[in-house]
Design a protein around this motif. Sequence first.
Motif, PDB file in Angstrom:
ATOM      1  N   UNK A  27      44.358  49.585  14.328  1.00  0.00           N
ATOM      2  CA  UNK A  27      45.175  48.345  14.555  1.00  0.00           C
ATOM      3  C   UNK A  27      46.534  48.138  14.102  1.00  0.00           C
ATOM      4  N   UNK A  28      47.516  49.081  13.854  1.00  0.00           N
ATOM      5  CA  UNK A  28      48.042  49.616  13.948  1.00  0.00           C
ATOM      6  C   UNK A  28      49.256  49.746  14.060  1.00  0.00           C
ATOM      7  N   UNK A  29      49.024  50.385  14.827  1.00  0.00           N
ATOM      8  CA  UNK A  29      49.730  51.646  15.774  1.00  0.00           C
ATOM      9  C   UNK A  29      49.128  51.419  17.358  1.00  0.00           C
ATOM     10  N   UNK A  30      50.453  51.511  18.560  1.00  0.00           N
ATOM     11  CA  UNK A  30      50.557  50.003  19.679  1.00  0.00           C
ATOM     12  C   UNK A  30      50.362  51.274  20.664  1.00  0.00           C
ATOM     13  N   UNK A  31      49.254  50.523  21.331  1.00  0.00           N
ATOM     14  CA  UNK A  31      48.714  51.599  22.573  1.00  0.00           C
ATOM     15  C   UNK A  31      49.465  53.223  23.100  1.00  0.00           C
ATOM     16  N   UNK A  42      50.997  55.369  21.968  1.00  0.00           N
ATOM     17  CA  UNK A  42      52.217  56.278  20.862  1.00  0.00           C
ATOM     18  C   UNK A  42      51.748  57.163  20.255  1.00  0.00           C
ATOM     19  N   UNK A  43      50.057  57.423  20.152  1.00  0.00           N
ATOM     20  CA  UNK A  43      50.034  59.423  18.953  1.00  0.00           C
ATOM     21  C   UNK A  43      49.729  60.169  19.955  1.00  0.00           C
ATOM     22  N   UNK A  44      51.040  60.817  19.921  1.00  0.00           N
ATOM     23  CA  UNK A  44      50.262  62.241  21.184  1.00  0.00           C
ATOM     24  C   UNK A  44      50.662  63.451  20.548  1.00  0.00           C
ATOM     25  N   UNK A  45      49.618  64.288  20.852  1.00  0.00           N
ATOM     26  CA  UNK A  45      49.393  65.926  20.682  1.00  0.00           C
ATOM     27  C   UNK A  45      50.704  66.001  19.363  1.00  0.00           C
TER      28      UNK A  45
END
Length: 116
Positions: A65-69, A71-74
């Motif tokens: 919920x605290x991570x923008x869509x 934004x997490x990459x491999x």
Amino acid sequence: MEEAVAVEIVAMVSLFIALSGGAYAGVTLNQVRSVHIKNGEVKTVDLANNAVKRAKINNNAVNSAKIQNSQVTSADLADGTVASADIADGTVSSVDVTDGTIASARSCRLGNSRSE
């Protein structure tokens, strides 16, 4: 008479400045400490870019919920940390899979044994 008016104006301006409530904290760069900050008063705008590092974040404090869509990459994921239960159905296609990486799993599903 003009001299008295000039002196009175200077006196009034000085009095206004003195009573205006302006204050100088006398804090220099990098000298603001926790004791100087009211609880809950540091906001995102107050933080420099990249100011919050991993050591400053409590375990389990960051969740989806605290991570923008998107934004997490491999590069952000450790090897072996994503399992099939973590991947939504229909979201991985052949362009997302490196050649030869799922052949053994497919063979096992078809009944072929790797222990032959």
